[in-house]
Design a protein around this motif. Structure first.
Motif, PDB file in Angstrom:
ATOM      1  N   ALA A 199       0.826  -1.206   0.000  1.00 54.75           N
ATOM      2  CA  ALA A 199       0.000   0.000   0.000  1.00 54.75           C
ATOM      3  C   ALA A 199       0.859   1.255   0.000  1.00 54.75           C
ATOM      4  O   ALA A 199       0.448   2.298  -0.506  1.00 54.75           O
ATOM      5  N   ASP A 200       2.048   1.183   0.582  1.00 57.11           N
ATOM      6  CA  ASP A 200       2.976   2.308   0.603  1.00 57.11           C
ATOM      7  C   ASP A 200       4.387   1.746   0.696  1.00 57.11           C
ATOM      8  O   ASP A 200       4.594   0.533   0.636  1.00 57.11           O
ATOM      9  N   GLU A 201       5.359   2.620   0.857  1.00 57.97           N
ATOM     10  CA  GLU A 201       6.760   2.209   0.940  1.00 57.97           C
ATOM     11  C   GLU A 201       7.262   2.233   2.376  1.00 57.97           C
ATOM     12  O   GLU A 201       8.457   2.406   2.613  1.00 57.97           O
ATOM     13  N   SER A 202       6.368   2.075   3.329  1.00 55.53           N
ATOM     14  CA  SER A 202       6.781   2.049   4.728  1.00 55.53           C
ATOM     15  C   SER A 202       7.555   0.768   5.023  1.00 55.53           C
ATOM     16  O   SER A 202       7.490  -0.217   4.276  1.00 55.53           O
ATOM     17  N   ARG A 203       8.259   0.784   6.136  1.00 52.46           N
ATOM     18  CA  ARG A 203       9.061  -0.388   6.499  1.00 52.46           C
ATOM     19  C   ARG A 203       8.183  -1.598   6.780  1.00 52.46           C
ATOM     20  O   ARG A 203       8.509  -2.720   6.395  1.00 52.46           O
ATOM     21  N   ARG A 204       7.042  -1.378   7.426  1.00 53.71           N
ATOM     22  CA  ARG A 204       6.143  -2.479   7.742  1.00 53.71           C
ATOM     23  C   ARG A 204       5.580  -3.118   6.471  1.00 53.71           C
ATOM     24  O   ARG A 204       5.432  -4.335   6.392  1.00 53.71           O
ATOM     25  N   ALA A 205       5.289  -2.297   5.484  1.00 50.94           N
ATOM     26  CA  ALA A 205       4.767  -2.834   4.225  1.00 50.94           C
ATOM     27  C   ALA A 205       5.834  -3.631   3.483  1.00 50.94           C
ATOM     28  O   ALA A 205       5.549  -4.698   2.930  1.00 50.94           O
ATOM     29  N   ARG A 206       7.063  -3.127   3.467  1.00 51.08           N
ATOM     30  CA  ARG A 206       8.139  -3.837   2.781  1.00 51.08           C
ATOM     31  C   ARG A 206       8.475  -5.150   3.468  1.00 51.08           C
ATOM     32  O   ARG A 206       8.786  -6.144   2.818  1.00 51.08           O
ATOM     33  N   GLU A 207       8.441  -5.151   4.800  1.00 52.78           N
ATOM     34  CA  GLU A 207       8.755  -6.382   5.536  1.00 52.78           C
ATOM     35  C   GLU A 207       7.683  -7.460   5.328  1.00 52.78           C
ATOM     36  O   GLU A 207       8.000  -8.646   5.278  1.00 52.78           O
ATOM     37  N   GLY A 208       6.423  -7.053   5.219  1.00 52.30           N
ATOM     38  CA  GLY A 208       5.352  -8.038   5.159  1.00 52.30           C
ATOM     39  C   GLY A 208       4.931  -8.455   3.772  1.00 52.30           C
ATOM     40  O   GLY A 208       4.084  -9.343   3.630  1.00 52.30           O
TER      41      GLY A 208
END
Length: 225
Positions: free
Chosen positions: A102-111
């Motif tokens: 949904a975005d380039e946040s760290r949580r999104a990239r990790e999951g």
């Protein structure tokens, strides 16, 4: 003038100056030489996950429902459901679903890769299922079914070890020393297999105990006489 030239040469020939760090630039400016250009900070651009970018195929005989990131899967083996976080964007396709960030946040990239794998395990589980094989090694070690709800393990203790089988898990004794754990939920299959192994973990000198069929137990050298 000669001193200034020597100082500028020493500064410019240093490792930090060749690499373009700011401290060398300041030293060169003090010595009267032209300042060294400061290296710009590196910008790391995260690409798509090598696992997460692949679509999840929907096997034949499997139906699913997707609403507000809540995925429910039903097949011949059973039914599973999971709520995915808002950092994932799930898109339905032709007999497949696709996961995107949904975005380039760290949580999104990790999951990204993790949630794609979990969804794929749901599809495979309700269609073909998962299994884990264990093996008993040791003199007198054996396993037998206690009806369909428990398994009896003889592991060298003064008493038998009886383990109840949870719902959704099937256990079969292929022989006295071979056990097969199967089910549609990969997490539950692996968890119950780990519980059986924990009843007598392989010891490092003779290798006696309960081990996975593909597990390699490294033996230690015993005391020499």
């Amino acid at each position: 003038r000669h001193t200034n030239k020597m100082a500028a040469y020493m500064v410019s020939s240093s490792l930090s100056a060749r690499q373009g760090y700011a401290p060398s630039a300041r030293l060169a400016a003090r010595a009267g030489a032209s300042p060294v250009a400061v290296r710009a900070p590196l910008a790391v651009v995260a690409k798509q996950s090598r696992i997460g970018k692949h679509p999840v195929p929907v096997p034949k005989g499997v139906t699913y429902t997707l609403k507000d990131n809540h995925l429910s899967v039903k097949g011949p083996k059973g039914e599973l459901q999971m709520q995915f976080p808002e950092t994932m964007v799930i898109t339905e396709g032709d007999n497949e679903i696709t996961f995107a960030k949904a975005d380039e946040s760290r949580r999104a990239r990790e999951g990204h890769g993790l949630y794609r794998t979990l969804a794929n395990n749901m599809m495979v589980g309700v269609s073909t299922g998962f299994e884990k094989k264990l093996k008993l090694v040791g003199v007198g070690y054996k396993a037998a079914m206690e009806g369909s709800k428990a398994i009896n393990l003889s592991l060298g203790y003064a008493h038998p070890v009886i383990v109840e089988i949870p719902e959704g898990i099937q256990v079969k004794c292929d022989s006295n020393t071979e056990i097969t754990v199967s089910g549609y939920d990969k997490v539950e299959v692996g968890n119950f297999a780990a519980i059986l192994r924990s009843k007598r973990k392989p010891e490092p000198y003779k290798g006696k105990g309960v081990r996975y069929a593909d597990e390699v137990v490294i033996l230690k050298e015993g005391k020499r006489k």
